[in-house]
Design a protein around this motif. Structure first.
Motif, mmCIF file in Angstrom:
data_model
loop_
_atom_site.group_PDB
_atom_site.id
_atom_site.type_symbol
_atom_site.label_atom_id
_atom_site.label_comp_id
_atom_site.label_asym_id
_atom_site.label_seq_id
_atom_site.Cartn_x
_atom_site.Cartn_y
_atom_site.Cartn_z
ATOM 1 N N THR A 4 0.849 -1.187 0.000
ATOM 2 C CA THR A 4 0.000 0.000 0.000
ATOM 3 C C THR A 4 0.886 1.238 0.000
ATOM 4 N N LEU A 6 1.052 5.718 -0.151
ATOM 5 C CA LEU A 6 0.513 7.071 -0.055
ATOM 6 C C LEU A 6 1.452 7.965 -0.849
ATOM 7 N N ARG A 19 0.114 7.401 -9.548
ATOM 8 C CA ARG A 19 -0.944 6.460 -9.127
ATOM 9 C C ARG A 19 -1.223 5.455 -10.235
ATOM 10 N N GLU A 28 -1.026 -0.821 -4.425
ATOM 11 C CA GLU A 28 -2.323 -0.240 -4.095
ATOM 12 C C GLU A 28 -2.113 1.156 -3.528
ATOM 13 N N VAL A 30 -3.362 4.010 -1.670
ATOM 14 C CA VAL A 30 -4.472 4.182 -0.732
ATOM 15 C C VAL A 30 -4.816 5.643 -0.482
ATOM 16 N N GLY A 31 -3.964 6.555 -0.955
ATOM 17 C CA GLY A 31 -4.261 7.962 -0.751
ATOM 18 C C GLY A 31 -3.251 8.862 -1.396
ATOM 19 N N GLU A 32 -3.629 10.144 -1.446
ATOM 20 C CA GLU A 32 -2.776 11.195 -1.987
ATOM 21 C C GLU A 32 -2.893 12.407 -1.076
ATOM 22 N N ALA A 42 -2.764 11.850 6.604
ATOM 23 C CA ALA A 42 -3.139 10.683 5.797
ATOM 24 C C ALA A 42 -2.329 9.450 6.195
ATOM 25 N N GLU A 45 -3.784 8.109 9.426
ATOM 26 C CA GLU A 45 -5.122 7.549 9.202
ATOM 27 C C GLU A 45 -5.097 6.273 8.356
ATOM 28 N N LEU A 46 -4.305 6.269 7.290
ATOM 29 C CA LEU A 46 -4.334 5.176 6.317
ATOM 30 C C LEU A 46 -3.309 4.074 6.576
ATOM 31 N N PRO A 48 -0.193 3.457 5.434
ATOM 32 C CA PRO A 48 0.358 2.793 4.249
ATOM 33 C C PRO A 48 1.698 2.136 4.575
ATOM 34 N N SER A 76 5.240 2.933 8.526
ATOM 35 C CA SER A 76 5.338 3.335 7.122
ATOM 36 C C SER A 76 6.796 3.615 6.759
#
Length: 117
Positions: A4, A6, A19, A28, A30-32, A42, A45-46, A48, A76
């Motif tokens: 995952t 970010l 992406r 994958e 999962v965010g930007e 992020a 929260e995520l 990655p 991360s």
């Protein structure tokens, strides 16, 4: 899916391209985020596995953000990215706690994996 990711970069076109490329290669995204502060939120929260982090952000430099990520999101791994050459940053990459550095033109799932494995 693979790892995952970010993506933290202030250029929307770059985030979209990265992406698309990384997802085609099995990662994958999962965010930007477009700022360091948004990237920190992020990442917490995520959670990655990998944070691709631009060294030049509108609200600070990526080296400082990488050091904060080591505290706030220790699970991360940070990979610093830039359109500039690594040699321009001297020891800042190592001192930031990042796992490595990639020029933006060389980003790929394989290059990211080679820094983390």
């Amino acid at each position: 899916m693979g790892r995952t990711v970010l993506i933290v970069d202030d250029h929307g076109a770059f985030r979209a391209s990265a992406r698309l490329l990384l997802e085609k290669q099995g990662l994958e995204v999962v965010g930007e985020a477009e700022t360091g502060a948004a990237g920190l939120r992020a990442a917490v929260e995520l959670a990655p596995e990998v944070v691709l982090l631009d060294v030049q952000l509108p609200d600070g430099d990526g080296f400082e953000v990488a050091a904060r990520l080591a505290e706030l999101a220790p699970g991360s791994s940070v990979v610093l990215i830039s359109s500039r050459d690594r040699s321009e940053f001297g020891s800042l990459v190592r001192e930031s706690g990042a796992r490595g550095f990639l020029p933006k033109a060389e980003i790929s799932a394989g290059r990211i994996s080679s820094l983390l494995d």
